[in-house]
Design a protein around this motif. Sequence first.
Motif, short mmCIF file in Angstrom:
data_model
loop_
_atom_site.label_atom_id
_atom_site.label_comp_id
_atom_site.label_asym_id
_atom_site.label_seq_id
_atom_site.Cartn_x
_atom_site.Cartn_y
_atom_site.Cartn_z
N GLN A 1 3.49 -10.63 3.37
CA GLN A 1 2.91 -10.40 2.00
C GLN A 1 1.71 -11.15 1.60
N GLU B 1 8.30 8.51 -1.59
CA GLU B 1 7.72 7.55 -0.81
C GLU B 1 6.42 8.02 -0.09
N ARG C 1 5.96 -1.72 -5.86
CA ARG C 1 4.87 -0.86 -4.91
C ARG C 1 4.63 0.33 -5.46
N GLU D 1 6.70 -4.09 5.24
CA GLU D 1 7.75 -4.33 4.27
C GLU D 1 8.33 -5.76 4.62
N LEU E 1 4.56 2.56 0.31
CA LEU E 1 5.25 1.69 1.14
C LEU E 1 4.08 0.59 1.68
#
Length: 312
Positions: free
Chosen positions: A24, A173, A90, A19, A15
């Motif tokens: 990013q 996850e 991811r 997000e 993760l």
Amino acid sequence: MESENQTGLAEFLLLGLSENPELQLLLFGMFLTIYLITVAGNLLIILAISSDSQLHTPMYFFLSNLSFTDICFSTTVVPKMLVNIQTQRRSISYTGCLTQICLVLVFACLENCLLAVMAYDRYVAICHPLRYTIIMNPHLCGLLILLSLFVSIMIALLHSLMALHLSFCTDLEICQFFCELPQLLKLACSDTLFNNILLYFMTSILGGGLFLGIIFSYMQIVSSLLKMPSTGGMYKAFSTCGSHLSVVSLFYGTGFGVYLSSATTLSSRKSPVASVMYTVVTPMLNSFIYSLRNKDMMGALRKLISRIPSFH
């Protein structure tokens, strides 16, 4: 939820730190910069030590090994994270995840051992200066490095082989930017009691035991320093320990914080941020701490840089 083992096919999802798509590019630039500084800084320390005969002493021998460990530690974690951010994927394969866990454990344990060995080296140098060259001979120095590496590999293999027997279900996850053993254990459908006992036992024995050894070494060092008649000699002796104490505080403070709180109150979003400190930031800061706070290292770095031909 089915309890079937899907490890033959499974891909885990990392993760990461955020997000948010807008962050990013910022994260990629920040961690790429940190990684390049880490590799360049620690590589410069290794080159400076190897090129300056005055630094061919046990203290700098251990420091060069610590710098190499920091490069490997950072390389185990950061490049995969950068690839995931760049490609917007991811995922990490089951094999890749276990491999990363094994390597992270090897280099984390090795860093633990090297910091304890360096504390012992300072203890001998300050508390037994007349016998220093006899005690810290090349044979013992090499043996301490090999023993540290052997212990680190054995512990990493033990944890990795134990993880091989875990079964995973549909929730794959991992609330991290890399595969971390405590986070992986939380995803298992099978019983992880023995894995958790082994994890915290090894963390307490290896990490706690070595940390107590470092504390004991510095208690003896401080006791010897207080008996010195010259304040100048006291300052010079303690200045050689200052860098090591800074690195010890940074590494153990962040590392213990992550592992001891992973099973208690640390939230899933705060855990990756805390892990950044001991896996990414600490290896970078080590090179600055040891170079900027050490006159001999600064002198060796200047000599090294002066030898690099400049093109005009």
